[in-house]
Motif scaffolding. Structure first.
Motif, mmCIF file in Angstrom:
data_model
loop_
_atom_site.group_PDB
_atom_site.id
_atom_site.type_symbol
_atom_site.label_atom_id
_atom_site.label_comp_id
_atom_site.label_asym_id
_atom_site.label_seq_id
_atom_site.Cartn_x
_atom_site.Cartn_y
_atom_site.Cartn_z
ATOM 1 N N THR A 142 0.604 -0.910 -0.091
ATOM 2 C CA THR A 142 -0.167 -0.010 0.311
ATOM 3 C C THR A 142 0.832 0.801 0.163
ATOM 4 O O THR A 142 2.102 1.134 0.642
ATOM 5 N N GLY A 143 0.323 2.661 -0.150
ATOM 6 C CA GLY A 143 0.934 3.364 0.256
ATOM 7 C C GLY A 143 2.082 4.405 1.227
ATOM 8 O O GLY A 143 2.812 4.245 1.646
ATOM 9 N N ASN A 144 0.651 3.336 1.935
ATOM 10 C CA ASN A 144 1.435 3.940 3.548
ATOM 11 C C ASN A 144 2.388 3.162 3.596
ATOM 12 O O ASN A 144 3.715 3.584 4.142
ATOM 13 N N GLU A 145 2.600 1.614 3.618
ATOM 14 C CA GLU A 145 3.937 1.070 3.455
ATOM 15 C C GLU A 145 4.558 1.074 2.627
ATOM 16 O O GLU A 145 6.054 1.121 3.572
ATOM 17 N N ALA A 146 5.138 1.753 1.619
ATOM 18 C CA ALA A 146 5.824 2.110 1.092
ATOM 19 C C ALA A 146 6.027 2.955 1.648
ATOM 20 O O ALA A 146 7.861 3.385 1.120
ATOM 21 N N ILE A 147 5.439 3.533 2.221
ATOM 22 C CA ILE A 147 6.287 5.597 2.524
ATOM 23 C C ILE A 147 6.978 4.472 4.299
ATOM 24 O O ILE A 147 8.849 4.487 4.415
ATOM 25 N N ALA A 148 7.118 3.355 4.763
ATOM 26 C CA ALA A 148 7.392 3.171 5.636
ATOM 27 C C ALA A 148 8.445 2.298 4.889
ATOM 28 O O ALA A 148 9.668 2.242 5.552
ATOM 29 N N ARG A 149 8.159 1.308 3.984
ATOM 30 C CA ARG A 149 9.619 1.174 3.655
ATOM 31 C C ARG A 149 11.088 2.153 3.460
ATOM 32 O O ARG A 149 11.797 1.375 3.241
ATOM 33 N N GLY A 150 9.805 2.922 2.997
ATOM 34 C CA GLY A 150 10.948 4.314 1.558
ATOM 35 C C GLY A 150 12.283 4.657 3.781
ATOM 36 O O GLY A 150 12.864 5.365 3.131
ATOM 37 N N ALA A 151 11.615 5.097 4.346
ATOM 38 C CA ALA A 151 12.096 5.598 5.843
ATOM 39 C C ALA A 151 12.664 4.314 6.528
ATOM 40 O O ALA A 151 14.041 4.822 6.831
ATOM 41 N N LEU A 152 12.988 3.027 5.932
ATOM 42 C CA LEU A 152 13.679 1.960 6.594
ATOM 43 C C LEU A 152 15.103 2.251 5.691
ATOM 44 O O LEU A 152 16.462 2.031 5.852
ATOM 45 N N GLU A 153 14.449 1.801 4.102
ATOM 46 C CA GLU A 153 15.611 2.136 3.320
ATOM 47 C C GLU A 153 16.527 3.824 3.264
ATOM 48 O O GLU A 153 17.732 3.802 3.519
ATOM 49 N N ALA A 154 16.283 4.044 4.346
ATOM 50 C CA ALA A 154 16.848 5.909 4.117
ATOM 51 C C ALA A 154 17.452 5.636 6.166
ATOM 52 O O ALA A 154 18.513 6.946 6.503
ATOM 53 N N GLY A 155 17.417 4.423 6.883
ATOM 54 C CA GLY A 155 17.793 4.370 7.664
ATOM 55 C C GLY A 155 17.116 5.049 8.896
ATOM 56 O O GLY A 155 18.239 5.588 9.633
ATOM 57 N N VAL A 156 15.645 4.957 8.856
ATOM 58 C CA VAL A 156 15.096 6.034 10.110
ATOM 59 C C VAL A 156 15.201 5.663 11.173
ATOM 60 O O VAL A 156 15.703 4.366 11.312
ATOM 61 N N ALA A 157 15.778 6.209 12.169
ATOM 62 C CA ALA A 157 15.693 6.070 13.828
ATOM 63 C C ALA A 157 14.724 6.230 14.983
ATOM 64 O O ALA A 157 14.197 6.097 15.863
ATOM 65 N N TYR A 158 14.041 7.046 14.674
ATOM 66 C CA TYR A 158 13.126 7.761 15.366
ATOM 67 C C TYR A 158 11.565 8.352 14.460
ATOM 68 O O TYR A 158 11.782 9.271 13.696
ATOM 69 N N ALA A 159 10.230 7.053 14.782
ATOM 70 C CA ALA A 159 9.453 7.920 13.958
ATOM 71 C C ALA A 159 8.323 8.229 15.611
ATOM 72 O O ALA A 159 7.950 7.244 15.795
ATOM 73 N N ALA A 160 7.280 9.178 14.620
ATOM 74 C CA ALA A 160 6.535 9.295 15.391
ATOM 75 C C ALA A 160 5.366 9.788 14.438
ATOM 76 O O ALA A 160 5.991 10.777 13.834
ATOM 77 N N SER A 161 4.012 9.964 15.896
ATOM 78 C CA SER A 161 2.612 9.713 14.485
ATOM 79 C C SER A 161 1.562 9.982 15.646
ATOM 80 O O SER A 161 1.470 9.668 16.704
#
Lengths: 200, 639
Positions: free
Chosen positions: B18-37
Motif C-alpha cells: 500500500t502507499g502507506n507501507e511504501a512510505i514506511a519502507r522508504g523510511a527503512l531504506e533511509a535508515g530512519v531511527a525515530y518515528a512518531a505520529s
C-alpha cells in the motif's frame, strides 16, 4: 487479457471487501503482473459503501481509479451496492458476480426509503449487463463456518470465473500466508465453495 | 500488501505494497531511527507498520499524544543527528504548525521528513485541506508522489535532501496514494546503529531575521536541486504547444485521460517537487507553449505559482486552463473535490475542442425504473453493537426527560457520526480535535447574559488526551458550567485501534504507564462519574442527575469498542423470539430497527416481525434491554 484488466469489488463497510481486493491484487502480483488498487472507503468501516478498483496489467503501471464504463468484472458483495457500481462503471460486456444477500441502509430500516425488491435488483442488473452470475455467498460462507467469510466465497468465485490470467494456486498461496488458523482454514473452505459454485 | 513485504531483504524484488507501507519502507531504506505520529486517515498505517518492525530494525516508534508533540520528538532526534520521521494528516499539521514554523527557521540536523496525508474529497476527514499552502507559508520543501512506487522513493530521498539542506522536507501524500496499492521495486534496507549526540556546543535556535535569510537560501538551493531531480519528468514533443502540468495521482489520471481522448502531441510535465518550483525546468517547457492545463488536487497551488512565474518571465501570453479559469473541474466545481481520469478527460476534451463520450450500459433507464424513483443512500452508521449508539441514546433520552432544551456540542472521532441519524442527529457543532470542550466553555460563559440552557459536550478518549485538557483547565478556572461526556471506548477506534496514553501498552507493544483519565480529572479538580453505557437505563439516570448539577463536570461512559472487544472471540448470539415479538401491533414503532437504528436489527417484511441479521450483529445485547416486549434473546457464548 484486457490491458489493463479492470475489476471492481464493492460492498458495505465491514463485509471484508478491502481484504478481498488485497488477496486478489497480491495474487496478481505474485503471478508476475503489475497491479494498481484504489480503495474508496473513507470512514466506511462504519457501514458506508466501499469500493475497490483493482487494475491488472502487463506493460505499464496504471493509476488507481478505473474510468467510468470501463469495468471488465464487478464482484458485488451486496446487491444494492452492485447496482450502484454497474450504473457508473459497467458496459454491456461487463461480467458481474453478485452476492444476493441484502444489507439494509439506515434509511431503509427507518422506512423513509425503500430497499428495492431483490428480484427487481436482479432483473435490473440483467438489463445492464447480460453476463450476471448470482451467488448466495453469505449462505455459502455460513456453510464454511461463518457468514463473515462471504468475502472469501466471492474471492473464490472471482478465481473460478476464468476471467483472470492466473490460477487459483496464487490465491490460496496468498490466503495461506495472510491468515493463521483457524481463520486460514475457514477462509480456504469459503474460497473453495465460491470457486466450486462458479465452475459448477 | 503485508508487513513481510515491507521488511523483505531482497533489493530489486517487486512486491505489492500500500502507499502507506511504501512510505514506511522508504523510511527503512533511509535508515530512519525515530518515528512518531498521531493516527489520522489517510496516513495512519505508516506508523502502524513501522511500530511493528521497531524491534527488528532497532528504531523507536511512538503514537504520540498529538501531532505537535510528535513533531517535537522527531525534531529532537534530528537535532541529535538521527534520521527521523513524523507522520500526520493535514489537520494534524494545523496542530503542529506553531512548532513546524519555528523548526523551519531553526532548521534541523539529521534528515527529518514530515509525511502529510491530505484527503481530497474529505473521504475520511471533516474537510479537504490542501496542506501545500501552509508548507509554502512556513518555507518547507514539498515532494508529491504520484504512485506507490514514488511514495517509497520520495520518502527515502527526502531524508538525504533534508540532511543536505538542514531543513525538514515534506512528503505530501494524498488519499489516492496512501490508500492505493501497487507493485513496487524494493531498494536496499539500511540498518544504521543510531548514535545520538547533542552536546553543550549544539544550538538549534529560532531567533532573528538572519535565519529567515538563510531559510530563503535553503529554498533557493532546493529549487536548484528540483530542476535536476528525477522526480520531475517530461514526456511528449520537444517544444510542446499544448502542455499538461500534473502532480500527485493526477499525473496518472492525466496520462489515462489523454489515452481515453486519443490525444497526441500533448506534452505532460510531471512535477514531483511542488515547492519550491523548479523554475528553469518549467520555463524550458513554458517557453513555446500556447496552451497549458493544470491537473492537481485540491487548490490551484501549482497553477497560481506557475502563472505568477510566467507573468514575470514570459513576455507573450499563454492560455492557462485550470481551476482559476474554471476549465478543470469535477461535479462540485473547480478546486473542490478530487480529480479522476473521467473528470480530466472531459475537462481536456472541452479545452481541446474534441468530443469524449463515456462508454456505458444501455439498459440504464429500464434498470432505474425497476429500482424505483431513487436508489436508497447508504449513510454512515455506528457499527452494530457500538457503545456510542447506547451513549447517544442515553444522552438523548436524558435531555428529553430534563426538558430544558439542552444543547449538544461535538468533536472529532467515530462519534462525529453522531451528527447524523445513527447518533439521532444529536451533535450541533463539529470542528476539530477538542473543540467541543472549548465551545462548551464559551457557551457556558454566556450565562451572565442570561443563556441558561444545559450544555453537554461529547469527546472521545483519544481526543481527550490529544486536545481536551487545556479547555478543561480553562473551564475549571472560570467555573464554566457544562457536562462533558467522555465516550471512552479505550482505543483510537476511527483510525484502526491505535493505543493512546490511557492504554497500558505503547505503539511498539511495550508495557506503558497508563495515564488514567480519572487522575487527570482529579488533578484539574473536576468532579467525575464513571458509567457503562451498555446499561442504558442507569446511564439515562446518571446523565439526568448530572444535567441538574452546576459547574464543569465530567461523565466517563466507558465500554471497549465492540470491534476490538469481539476480535478473535466467540460473539454472543442474539435473536428475536418470533413468538414474543408482536410486530406492528406492539406500538413500539419497530423500536429496535427503526428508532434505535442498529444495522443488525432488521425488519422481516414478509413475517411482519423484527429479526437480527447474524452477519452484522456483534452481540452487545443492548437492544434486548430496550425491547418493550422482552422479545430479544441474548445467548452468551460458553467459554
Amino acid at each position: 487479457m484486457k490491458e489493463p484488466l479492470n475489476i471492481i469489488i464493492t460492498g458495505v463497510g465491514g463485509q471484508g471487501n478491502v481484504l478481498a481486493s488485497q488477496v486478489l491484487s497480491s495474487a496478481a502480483a505474485q503471478a508476475g503482473y503489475r497491479v494498481a488498487v484504489g480503495e474508496t472507503f473513507g470512514v466506511s468501516q462504519r457501514g458506508g459503501s466501499v469500493m475497490s478498483h483493482v487494475r491488472i496489467s502487463l506493460t505499464r503501471p496504471y493509476g488507481p481509479l478505473i474510468p467510468k464504463g470501463r469495468a471488465h468484472i464487478v464482484a458485488g458483495f451486496e446487491p444494492l451496492e452492485t447496482l450502484r457500481v454497474l450504473l457508473e462503471y459497467a458496459n454491456p460486456e461487463t461480467v458481474v458476480i453478485m452476492n444476493n444477500r441484502p444489507n439494509y441502509p439506515l434509511g431503509c430500516l427507518s422506512g423513509e426509503q425503500k430497499y428495492p425488491d431483490p428480484r427487481d435488483i436482479e432483473k435490473a442488473a440483467g438489463k445492464l449487463t447480460p453476463r450476471l452470475h448470482l451467488l448466495s455467498a453469505t449462505e455459502l460462507a455460513k456453510e464454511a463456518g461463518s457468514p463473515l467469510a462471504a468475502n472469501m466465497v466471492m474471492t473464490g468465485a472471482l478465481a473460478g470465473s476464468r476471467l483472470l490470467p492466473f490460477g487459483r494456486e496464487h490465491f490460496t498461496g496468498v490466503i495461506e500466508t495472510l491468515f493463521q488458523d483457524p481463520v486460514r482454514e475457514l477462509n480456504l473452505r469459503a474460497f473453495e465453495l465460491g470457486l466450486y459454485q462458479m465452475n459448477k | 500488501m503485508s508487513i513481510a513485504g515491507v521488511c523483505l531483504e531482497k533489493p530489486g524484488t517487486k512486491v505489492a505494497l500500500t502507499g502507506n507501507e511504501a512510505i514506511a519502507r522508504g523510511a527503512l531504506e533511509a535508515g530512519v531511527a525515530y518515528a512518531a505520529s498521531y493516527p489520522g486517515s489517510p496516513t495512519a498505517e505508516v506508523l502502524g507498520t513501522l511500530s511493528r518492525l521497531a524491534g527488528n530494525f532497532k528504531l523507536y516508534a511512538e503514537w504520540s499524544v498529538n501531532e505537535k508533540v510528535a513533531m517535537e520528538g522527531a525534531a529532537a532526534a534530528s537535532f541529535a543527528g538521527l534520521r527521523s520521521l513524523v507522520v500526520m494528516k493535514a489537520d494534524g499539521l494545523n496542530v503542529a504548525l506553531d512548532f513546524a514554523g519555528a523548526l523551519a527557521i531553526s532548521g534541523c540536523r539529521g534528515g527529518m521528513v514530515i509525511v502529510l496525508g491530505d484527503d481530497p474529497n474529505a473521504h475520511s476527514s471533516v474537510r479537504e485541506e490542501d496542506s501545500r499552502n501552509l508548507c509554502k507559508a512556513i518555507h518547507l520543501p514539498v515532494l508529491e508522489p504520484s504512485s506507490v512506487q514514488e511514495a517509497l522513493e520520495m520518502t527515502r530521498e527526502a531524508f538525504s535532501l533534508s540532511e543536505d539542506l538542514k531543513l525538514p522536507v515534506v512528503v505530501r501524500c494524498v488519499t489516492r496514494v496512501c490508500h492505493a496499492s501497487g507493485d513496487v521495486e524494493l531498494g536496499e534496507l539500511n540498518r544504521p546503529l543510531p548514535v545520538p549526540d547533542f552536546t553543550r556546543d549544539n544550538r538549534v535556535i529560532t531567533f532573528g531575521i538572519q535565519l529567515h535569510a538563510l531559510q530563503e537560501q535553503k529554498l533557493a538551493r532546493a529549487a536548484e536541486w528540483a530542476c535536476h531531480s528525477g522526480f520531475n519528468s517530461y514526456t511528449g514533443p520537444e517544444n510542446p504547444e499544448r502542455l499538461v502540468i500534473a502532480c500527485g495521482p493526477c499525473y496518472m489520471h492525466a496520462l489515462e485521460a489523454l489515452d481515453m481522448l486519443a490525444a497526441t502531441g500533448v506534452g505532460v510535465l510531471k512535477l514531483g517537487v511542488t515547492w519550491p518550483l523548479p523554475h528553469q525546468l518549467l520555463l524550458k517547457y513554458l517557453r513555446n507553449a500556447s496552451e497549458v492545463v493544470f491537473a492537481e488536487e485540491v487548490e490551484p497551488f501549482v497553477e497560481d505559482n506557475v502563472t505568477s512565474l510566467a507573468a514575470m518571465q514570459i513576455p507573450r501570453g499563454i492560455k492557462f486552463y485550470g481551476k482559476r479559469s474554471g476549465h478543470v473541474a469535477g461535479p462540485a466545481g473547480p478546486g473542490i473535490g478530487e480529480l479522476d481520469p473521467d473528470i480530466l478527460a472531459s475537462s481536456l476534451a472541452g479545452i481541446f475542442g474534441v468530443k469524449y463520450e463515456t462508454p456505458g450500459v444501455s439498459g440504464r433507464a429500464e434498470a432505474l425504473e425497476l429500482l424505483g424513483e431513487k436508489m436508497p443512500d447508504r449513510e454512515l452508521a455506528f457499527c452494530a453493537g457500538c457503545p456510542h449508539r447506547a451513549s447517544f441514546w442515553a444522552v438523548r433520552a436524558a435531555l428529553e426527560l430534563d426538558g430544558r432544551g439542552g444543547i449538544v456540542l461535538g468533536d472529532i472521532g467515530c462519534y462525529t457520526l453522531g451528527m447524523a441519524r445513527t447518533g439521532y442527529n444529536l451533535l450541533q457543532t463539529v470542528h476539530c480535535m477538542g473543540a467541543g470542550i472549548g465551545l462548551a466553555g464559551g457557551m457556558a460563559n454566556l450565562s451572565r447574559f442570561g443563556f441558561d440552557r444545559p450544555i453537554v459536550t461529547l469527546v472521545g478518549d483519544s481526543t481527550f488526551y490529544h486536545a481536551a485538557i487545556p479547555a478543561l483547565i480553562n473551564a475549571r478556572y472560570h467555573n464554566s458550567s457544562f457536562l462533558c461526556v467522555v465516550l471512552d471506548n479505550e482505543t483510537t477506534a476511527m483510525t484502526g485501534h491505535q493505543p493512546h496514553p490511557g492504554r497500558s501498552v505503547t505503539a511498539m507493544g511495550e508495557p506503558a504507564r497508563t495515564v488514567r483519565m480519572e487522575e487527570l480529572l482529579q488533578g484539574v479538580g473536576l468532579p467525575y462519574v464513571v458509567q457503562d453505557p451498555y446499561d442504558v437505563e442507569a446511564t439515562i439516570d446518571v446523565v439526568c442527575n448530572m444535567l441538574g448539577q452546576e459547574g464543569p463536570r465530567v461523565l466517563i461512559l466507558r465500554r471497549t469498542c465492540v470491534l476490538a472487544a469481539v476480535r478473535g472471540k466467540q460473539k454472543a448470539r442474539v435473536y428475536v423470539d418470533q413468538e414474543k415479538c408482536i410486530g406492528d401491533s406492539c406500538g413500539c414503532g419497530r423500536f429496535c430497527s427503526r428508532v434505535f437504528a442498529c444495522p443488525a436489527n432488521v425488519w422481516d417484511a414478509a413475517g411482519g416481525k423484527a429479526r437480527i441479521d447474524e452477519a452484522v450483529c456483534n452481540g452487545c445485547g443492548v437492544c434486548a434491554s430496550l425491547c418493550p416486549q422482552g422479545a430479544i434473546v441474548v445467548e452468551r457464548a460458553v467459554l
